[in-house]
Design an enzyme around this catalytic site. Structure first.
Site, PDB file in Angstrom:
ATOM      1  CG  ASP A  94      89.568   2.786  37.761  1.00  0.00           C
ATOM      2  OD1 ASP A  94      90.456   2.714  36.832  1.00  0.00           O
ATOM      3  OD2 ASP A  94      89.723   4.135  38.281  1.00  0.00           O
TER       4      ASP A  94
HETATM    5  C1  BGC Z   1      91.943   4.591  34.924  1.00  0.00           C
HETATM    6  C2  BGC Z   1      89.936   4.426  34.441  1.00  0.00           C
HETATM    7  C3  BGC Z   1      90.843   3.935  32.967  1.00  0.00           C
HETATM    8  C4  BGC Z   1      91.438   2.870  33.833  1.00  0.00           C
HETATM    9  C5  BGC Z   1      91.312   1.572  31.879  1.00  0.00           C
HETATM   10  C6  BGC Z   1      92.995   3.743  35.517  1.00  0.00           C
HETATM   11  O1  BGC Z   1      93.719   3.808  35.501  1.00  0.00           O
HETATM   12  O2  BGC Z   1      91.264   5.342  36.357  1.00  0.00           O
HETATM   13  O3  BGC Z   1      90.294   5.835  34.685  1.00  0.00           O
HETATM   14  O4  BGC Z   1      89.674   3.992  32.383  1.00  0.00           O
HETATM   15  O5  BGC Z   1      92.627   2.815  33.772  1.00  0.00           O
HETATM   16  O6  BGC Z   1      92.528   2.423  31.788  1.00  0.00           O
END
Ligand code: BGC
Length: 762
Positions: free
Chosen positions: A275
């Protein structure tokens, strides 16, 4: 635009020169040959994304590849010398999230805001979810994106998790099958998904450092199960590891999780990415099998090289991950040179949104057949801020930049109703004044991600309400809630209705009842709220969820009876927050402060419950209905609950053993007067086991009927593999199916069974 052109030309030139010199090229030579030709720096470059504009993006090509699809969450590094292009990754669970406008052009790049995942799970219709996924994936393809960062399938462990709207259910089978359907739909376009957030990521508070302390059994049966189902059934291209630690180790640094379980046991062959900014130690992440570090920071590359130099990380580990990333790139539209149009069929997708949303709305109450609205009803008085500013979906990376959202009052007007003008202007003036006061802080880079301050509710005076009631035929009261990543929801004022909202429901209902008219509550929410204290007041309650950009039209379709509601709850609505099995093990400050006040404690005792560094999953496998049913705890609405405008009869249950499975059939007949669909839910109760406590019953299969005309019936067949009856025995480190008598029950929901057959497993 100019920069993009220069970048493309430079890439082409480098590739041509490399070809002439006989350097292996991705797609022309084997992946092994390409890896053999890579320098260590190139390998490490490939393991790390190109940064995120405005968020520590510090690599050389950050500007170039990020302009491939502006607003996408990230890209990988291209290596033109070896014919390796950058690929583009973008959110999210309710539709593609990219910038709707671009510099230097008046063209727009809007995406469809589909219904949130919780609504989709409420359809209990995997075919429908696959269909939605197909449309969503088409936008991914046509806007030049390679991997959609969705579906998200963390378990609704606690109703206050700020991202529950992005997730499907409190039950791993429902969550896993929904994620499988979504994955199949999206990937049918030749683009990939990223199943997220793997795993046990059930809160936002301190999400990047929190340790989920959870038993092996609960992990396997509840928190990993949905991922296991989706990985085995749908072959996702990628999986996103979660931010949190699990029993002391960051998910993205856990070789047990990412290699032993995900790959060796479930046979996952794709890429694991972090993530965004997740984990701490890049070398440990590489060794764990976390192939791609997103969005990518140059220091991560330096740390990986340092670890190789000091012998704590092997080049073999790096190579394995590099190969997996190259295999992913080979599959992508960008590698294949797909000429995307930037013109997906947004109108067709809006129609899919409208239809799918109606199927996931849940009718919670319907006294004396208040709904569908009778034909004499022409003028509607719409109360509640959200009637005029309907919430299509949640905030953060689960948000979508859609061109419009059909508000409830617009949907009603489209359906031929007249909106009572005095009520409308009362609200519009109030909303305008409040919005002036609540302007978001544009200087905060996270502002676009955070829920905006919503105008506060108010209660019109008794005289005003009496006048509205005399001029209209029915009242609608919309209650709205919004949330998103970074923060969990709070108890008073979010999980619970505010005093003003309670008063609004009471006052409007009273005023309309006085004049022999009805009042209906519409819930425009993304997660569970308290309903027990007020649900008896209105004449009907429709849970509309956050239904995407066609919301108002979808609600109107259900209110008018154009669509008979067939949504069923994918989670329990408890009587009180304090009934939730994880209530006391859900760390966040507001709750802690409130507990201190409630319990009359002092600062010190409040600190004790502010355990934001870890969360003890003491309830084990007894999450949601597994707890409420086993402990015979009364709830406001059970898991699987939902009314219809029709009535269904369940007869002739049968069961037989076929190969390594049980096949159950049941006849479902529509004995009402309107056509509609029913959901058939099969719960199984295992024989008692003193050493391994079993839930009273567990959902083991489900299906939805086709649209049944009054008087017609359908035989539904449900299959349960014998293996699916197993519990995870920690002592034996194995899944075990106990011998003995199993009860196979067909339920209207997790609480009300309508048919039962027993069968022995020997
Ligand atoms: C989130 C993810 C997301 C990623 C990219 C993160 O803050 O937890 O679910 O895919 O950002 O935007």
């Amino acid at each position: 635009m100019k920069r993009l052109w220069i970048y493309t030309m430079a890439t082409l030139l480098l590739t041509l020169t490399a070809c002439e010199q006989g350097v292996p090229q991705l797609g022309k030579n084997t992946v092994d040959d390409v890896v053999a030709a890579m320098t260590l720096n190139e390998k490490v470059t490939l393991l790390i994304g190109t940064g995120m504009a405005g968020f520590m993006g510090d690599s050389a090509v950050v500007g170039e590849t990020q302009s491939l699809v502006p607003g996408a969450a990230g890209t990988t590094h291209p290596i033109p010398r070896l014919g390796i292009p950058a690929i583009v990754l973008a959110d999210g669970p309710a539709g593609l999230r990219i910038s709707p406008t671009r510099e230097g052009t008046n063209d727009t790049y809007y995406c469809t805001a589909f219904p949130v995942a919780t609504l989709l799970a409420s359809t209990w219709n995997t075919d429908l979810v696959e269909h939605v996924g197909k449309a969503m994936g088409n936008e991914v393809l046509e806007y030049g994106v390679d991997v959609l960062l969705a579906p998200a399938l963390n378990i609704h462990r606690n109703p206050l998790c700020g991202r529950n709207f992005e997730y499907y259910s409190e039950d791993p089978l429902l969550a896993g099958l929904m994620a499988s359907a979504m994955t199949k739909g999206v990937q049918s376009n030749g683009v990939g998904v990223s199943l997220k957030h793997f795993a046990a990521n059930n809160q936002e508070t301190n999400r990047m450092g929190n340790d989920s302390r959870v038993s092996e059994r609960a992990l396997r049966e509840i928190y990993l199960k949905g991922f296991e189902i989706a990985v085995k059934e749908a072959n996702p291209w990628t999986v996103m590891s979660s931010y949190n630690k699990i029993n002391g180790t960051y998910a993205s640094e856990s070789r047990t999780l990412l290699t032993d379980i995900l790959r060796s046991t479930w046979n996952f062959e794709g890429v694991v990415m972090t993530d965004w900014f997740g984990g701490r130690n890049p070398a440990d992440q590489v060794h764990a099998g976390n192939d791609l570090l997103m969005p990518g920071r140059a220091e991560q590359g330096k740390a990986i090289i340092a670890a190789i130099e000091d012998g704590t990380l092997s080049v073999e580990d790096v190579d394995v991950n590099v190969k997996r990333i190259l295999n992913l790139i080979l599959e992508t539209p960008r590698f294949k040179g797909y000429a995307y149009s930037n013109k997906p069929n947004l109108e067709a997708h809006a129609q899919i949104t409208r239809n799918s949303a109606t199927e996931g709305m849940v009718l919670l109450e319907n006294k004396a057949n208040t709904l569908p609205l009778q034909s004499g009803i022409k003028t509607v008085a719409a109360y509640g801020i959200t009637s005029y500013d309907f919430i299509a979906g949640g905030t953060g990376s689960g948000d979508v930049n859609e061109a419009y959202t059909v508000s409830l009052f617009e949907g009603l007007e489209n359906a031929g109703y007249t909106i009572e003008k005095d009520v409308e202007s009362l609200y519009e003036n109030h909303i305008q004044a409040e919005n002036e006061k609540n302007k978001p802080d544009e200087s905060n880079p996270l502002a676009a991600f955070l829920p905006k301050n919503r105008p506060s509710e108010f209660v019109p005076t008794t005289a005003q309400l009496a006048q509205h009631a005399s001029r209209s035929d029915v009242a609608l009261i919309t209650i709205g809630r919004n949330s998103g990543e970074f923060a969990d929801r709070v108890l008073p004022g979010d999980f619970e209705l505010t005093d003003v909202e309670q008063q609004l429901i009471k006052a409007v209902t009273q005023a309309f009842h006085k004049q022999g008219k009805k009042a209906i509550v519409i819930l425009n929410i993304g997660g569970v709220i308290e309903t027990a204290s007020w649900k008896a007041i209105p004449d009907a309650i429709l849970l509309a969820w956050q239904a995407g950009q066609e919301s108002g039209n979808s609600v109107a379709d259900v209110l008018t009876g154009k669509v008979n509601p067939s949504g069923r709850l994918p989670m329990t609505f408890p009587n009180s927050y304090w009934d939730v099995p994880s209530a006391n093990n859900f760390p966040y400050e507001v709750l802690a402060d409130q507990r201190r006040n409630l319990m009359g404690g002092d600062e010190a005792s409040a600190k004790e419950v502010k355990n934001i560094d870890y969360t003890d999953y003491t309830e084990g496998i007894f999450v949601g209905y597994r707890y409420y049913e086993t402990d015979r705890k009364l709830v406001s609405y059970p898991f699987g609950y939902g009314l219809s405008y029709s009535t269904f009869e369940y007869t002739n249950p049968t069961i037989k053993q076929v190969d390594k499975a049980f096949e159950c059939t049941i006849d479902v007949k529509n004995i009402g007067t309107l056509s509609g669909k029913a959901v058939v839910q099969l719960y199984v109760a295992a024989p008692e086991n003193k050493a391994l406590a079993k839930p009273l019953r567990e959902l083991r299969a489900f299906a939805k009927t086709s649209e049944l005309q009054p008087g017609t019936s359908e035989t539904i067949t449900l299959r349960v593999n014998t293996d699916a009856l197993a519990s995870y025995d920690e002592h034996r480190e194995a899944w075990v199916v106990d011998k003995g008598l199993y009860q196979f029950c067909i339920g209207q929901n997790a609480h009300d069974m309508v048919a039962q057959i027993n069968i022995s497993v020997n």
